[in-house]
Design a protein around this motif. Structure first.
Motif, PDB file in Angstrom:
ATOM      1  N   GLY A 256       0.822  -1.193   0.000  1.00  0.00           N
ATOM      2  CA  GLY A 256       0.000   0.000   0.000  1.00  0.00           C
ATOM      3  C   GLY A 256       0.859   1.247   0.000  1.00  0.00           C
ATOM      4  N   ALA A 257       0.310   2.348  -0.517  1.00  0.00           N
ATOM      5  CA  ALA A 257       0.978   3.639  -0.437  1.00  0.00           C
ATOM      6  C   ALA A 257       1.160   4.010   1.033  1.00  0.00           C
ATOM      7  CB  ALA A 257       0.158   4.690  -1.166  1.00  0.00           C
ATOM      8  N   PRO A 258       2.035   4.977   1.337  1.00  0.00           N
ATOM      9  CA  PRO A 258       2.292   5.326   2.744  1.00  0.00           C
ATOM     10  C   PRO A 258       1.039   5.672   3.548  1.00  0.00           C
ATOM     11  CG  PRO A 258       3.966   6.303   1.344  1.00  0.00           C
ATOM     12  CD  PRO A 258       2.956   5.688   0.419  1.00  0.00           C
ATOM     13  N   ALA A 259       0.023   6.233   2.885  1.00  0.00           N
ATOM     14  CA  ALA A 259      -1.201   6.624   3.594  1.00  0.00           C
ATOM     15  C   ALA A 259      -2.186   5.478   3.739  1.00  0.00           C
ATOM     16  CB  ALA A 259      -1.871   7.781   2.861  1.00  0.00           C
ATOM     17  N   MET A 260      -1.790   4.280   3.403  1.00  0.00           N
ATOM     18  CA  MET A 260      -2.713   3.146   3.294  1.00  0.00           C
ATOM     19  C   MET A 260      -2.204   1.984   4.146  1.00  0.00           C
ATOM     20  SD  MET A 260      -3.726   1.544  -0.397  1.00  0.00           S
ATOM     21  CE  MET A 260      -4.819   0.162  -0.644  1.00  0.00           C
ATOM     22  N   ARG A 261      -3.123   1.288   4.792  1.00  0.00           N
ATOM     23  CA  ARG A 261      -2.767   0.102   5.569  1.00  0.00           C
ATOM     24  C   ARG A 261      -3.898  -0.915   5.439  1.00  0.00           C
ATOM     25  NH1 ARG A 261       0.356  -0.102  10.272  1.00  0.00           N
ATOM     26  NH2 ARG A 261       1.523   1.604   9.291  1.00  0.00           N
ATOM     27  N   VAL A 262      -3.556  -2.176   5.254  1.00  0.00           N
ATOM     28  CA  VAL A 262      -4.542  -3.247   5.117  1.00  0.00           C
ATOM     29  C   VAL A 262      -4.515  -4.123   6.363  1.00  0.00           C
ATOM     30  CG1 VAL A 262      -5.126  -5.337   3.816  1.00  0.00           C
ATOM     31  CG2 VAL A 262      -4.529  -3.235   2.607  1.00  0.00           C
ATOM     32  N   ILE A 263      -5.685  -4.443   6.865  1.00  0.00           N
ATOM     33  CA  ILE A 263      -5.821  -5.266   8.065  1.00  0.00           C
ATOM     34  C   ILE A 263      -6.751  -6.429   7.742  1.00  0.00           C
ATOM     35  CG2 ILE A 263      -6.727  -5.323  10.432  1.00  0.00           C
ATOM     36  CD1 ILE A 263      -5.838  -2.433  10.738  1.00  0.00           C
ATOM     37  N   GLY A 264      -6.335  -7.644   8.098  1.00  0.00           N
ATOM     38  CA  GLY A 264      -7.155  -8.821   7.840  1.00  0.00           C
ATOM     39  C   GLY A 264      -8.196  -9.028   8.926  1.00  0.00           C
ATOM     40  N   ARG A 265      -9.406  -9.427   8.522  1.00  0.00           N
ATOM     41  CA  ARG A 265     -10.461  -9.719   9.494  1.00  0.00           C
ATOM     42  C   ARG A 265     -10.966 -11.141   9.321  1.00  0.00           C
ATOM     43  NH1 ARG A 265     -13.414  -7.117   5.429  1.00  0.00           N
ATOM     44  NH2 ARG A 265     -15.330  -8.229   4.807  1.00  0.00           N
ATOM     45  N   ASP A 266     -11.456 -11.714  10.392  1.00  0.00           N
ATOM     46  CA  ASP A 266     -12.014 -13.059  10.370  1.00  0.00           C
ATOM     47  C   ASP A 266     -13.261 -13.086   9.487  1.00  0.00           C
ATOM     48  OD1 ASP A 266     -13.972 -15.248  11.672  1.00  0.00           O
ATOM     49  OD2 ASP A 266     -11.891 -15.795  12.110  1.00  0.00           O
ATOM     50  N   LEU A 267     -13.427 -14.150   8.718  1.00  0.00           N
ATOM     51  CA  LEU A 267     -14.533 -14.234   7.768  1.00  0.00           C
ATOM     52  C   LEU A 267     -15.884 -14.432   8.447  1.00  0.00           C
ATOM     53  CD1 LEU A 267     -12.861 -16.400   4.972  1.00  0.00           C
ATOM     54  CD2 LEU A 267     -13.220 -13.930   5.002  1.00  0.00           C
ATOM     55  N   THR A 268     -15.901 -14.964   9.657  1.00  0.00           N
ATOM     56  CA  THR A 268     -17.163 -15.186  10.355  1.00  0.00           C
ATOM     57  C   THR A 268     -17.388 -14.208  11.499  1.00  0.00           C
ATOM     58  OG1 THR A 268     -16.114 -16.857  11.774  1.00  0.00           O
ATOM     59  CG2 THR A 268     -17.181 -17.627   9.763  1.00  0.00           C
ATOM     60  N   ASP A 269     -16.321 -13.569  11.974  1.00  0.00           N
ATOM     61  CA  ASP A 269     -16.429 -12.601  13.064  1.00  0.00           C
ATOM     62  C   ASP A 269     -15.682 -11.337  12.661  1.00  0.00           C
ATOM     63  OD1 ASP A 269     -16.516 -11.123  15.363  1.00  0.00           O
ATOM     64  OD2 ASP A 269     -15.322 -12.495  16.579  1.00  0.00           O
ATOM     65  N   PRO A 270     -16.382 -10.361  12.059  1.00  0.00           N
ATOM     66  CA  PRO A 270     -15.698  -9.170  11.548  1.00  0.00           C
ATOM     67  C   PRO A 270     -15.041  -8.313  12.625  1.00  0.00           C
ATOM     68  CG  PRO A 270     -18.082  -8.886  11.446  1.00  0.00           C
ATOM     69  CD  PRO A 270     -17.839 -10.316  11.793  1.00  0.00           C
ATOM     70  N   MET A 271     -15.378  -8.549  13.883  1.00  0.00           N
ATOM     71  CA  MET A 271     -14.752  -7.783  14.955  1.00  0.00           C
ATOM     72  C   MET A 271     -13.390  -8.357  15.338  1.00  0.00           C
ATOM     73  SD  MET A 271     -16.986  -5.503  15.204  1.00  0.00           S
ATOM     74  CE  MET A 271     -16.409  -4.579  16.617  1.00  0.00           C
ATOM     75  N   ARG A 272     -13.086  -9.553  14.851  1.00  0.00           N
ATOM     76  CA  ARG A 272     -11.771 -10.151  15.106  1.00  0.00           C
ATOM     77  C   ARG A 272     -10.846  -9.754  13.970  1.00  0.00           C
ATOM     78  NH1 ARG A 272      -9.792 -15.552  13.718  1.00  0.00           N
ATOM     79  NH2 ARG A 272      -7.851 -15.890  14.867  1.00  0.00           N
TER      80      ARG A 272
END
Length: 329
Positions: A256-272
């Protein structure tokens, strides 16, 4: 953070050490000033002042861009970017307060990876985008073409023969050449006119748009590499709802560009959130989205790695067929 300009000054000083602090500041600003996001957070019973990490930030479902005007603060949009979609489908709309900011920011994203636009000729093969209104990719590429100040930089719609003639003529030019195409159009070119395109740089984006069968990104890059005899195929990751872009420098992992960050989430529990090295849902933080929403729960599947790179594996079930639907094996 009181004004967009005050935040923009922080946007271009962001680094690995400051990203979290800036993102949390923007989160609290949007939680207070974006009515939709404020309501969304309220329904989750989350106190914005209690959010201390990136993983604790609630991410806004991307589907709201199809049904609402997603705005932080009260302002009139200068332009509206719209997504591509299948016939009859509802498309996303991203209301943009300052088009010039988007263009300048996209330039900064590209140049952070590849250097000045003036070092390149840009030959754009983007038929499905040119044939509709509201494409953020076309706006970005038009800016790149103009800022390159190259008489060779241009869009190509149906005149593939001219594209091939221009590529041949540019073999003798001192500037680097980028052939930037939507994936299905590059495949069409590879089938119709395979040839040695070394040392040109080939950028693919946008997927198949229903024009060809889906394939893994590795398969696509393999076909293009063989047809054009180049070792590396580059990819761009962007979407209507984001103002920042990510790129590959070879292989299938995006940065990602410096202003961008990707975070993975659980497929069944989006809060994880915070998953690494496994198939997950893709959440994106885009600090450039200060006027809309910077924390987006996308409908993409992917993998996120400890070095902050990520892969896009495809689309979740029942999601619309859109640009980011190439699979990775």
């Amino acid at each position: 953070m009181e004004t967009f300009k005050s935040f923009e000054s922080k946007l271009y000083t962001v680094n690995d050490h400051s990203f979290t602090d800036i993102a949390l500041e923007l989160f609290r600003f949007q939680a207070a000033n974006n009515p939709l996001y404020k309501t969304f957070i309220h329904h989750l019973s989350i106190d914005p002042n209690g959010v201390k990490t990136l993983e604790e930030i609630p991410f806004f479902p991307i589907s709201f861009f199809k049904t609402h005007s997603v705005q932080t603060g009260a302002w009139q949009p200068q332009t509206v970017f719209t997504s591509s979609g299948t016939t009859g489908s509802v498309t996303s709309r991203h209301f943009v307060r300052d088009l010039d900011f988007y263009l300048r920011h996209s330039q900064r994203c590209f140049e952070s990876f590849f250097g000045p636009l003036s070092d390149y000729h840009f030959l754009a093969l983007l038929p499905s985008y040119l044939e509709r209104q509201g494409s953020s990719l076309i706006a970005m590429m038009d800016h790149f073409i103009r800022e390159s100040q190259s008489p060779w930089s241009a869009f190509y719609l149906q005149d593939v023969d001219k594209l091939l003639r221009d590529l041949e003529a540019l073999r003798r030019d001192h500037r680097k050449v980028i052939l930037w195409g939507v994936s299905f159009a590059l495949l069409d070119l590879a089938e119709r006119a395979p040839r040695d395109l070394r040392p040109f740089m080939i950028f693919e984006t946008g997927g198949m748009k229903g024009r060809k069968k889906e394939m893994t990104r590795q398969e696509l890059h393999g076909i293009l590499s063989d047809a054009f005899r180049v070792e590396t195929i580059y990819s761009e990751y962007g979407m209507t709802e984001l103002l920042s872009q990510g790129y590959t420098r070879g292989g299938t992992a995006f940065q990602g560009a410096p202003a961008m960050r990707v975070i993975g989430r659980d497929l069944t529990d989006p809060m994880r959130k915070g998953l690494l090295d496994e198939t997950c849902g893709i959440n994106v933080i885009d600090l450039a989205n200060v006027d809309s929403i910077a924390f987006i729960e996308t409908e993409d599947l992917g993998r996120v790695f400890a070095d902050k790179t990520f892969e896009i594996l495809g689309r979740m079930d029942n999601s619309d067929v859109r640009g980011c639907n190439l699979l990775v094996g």
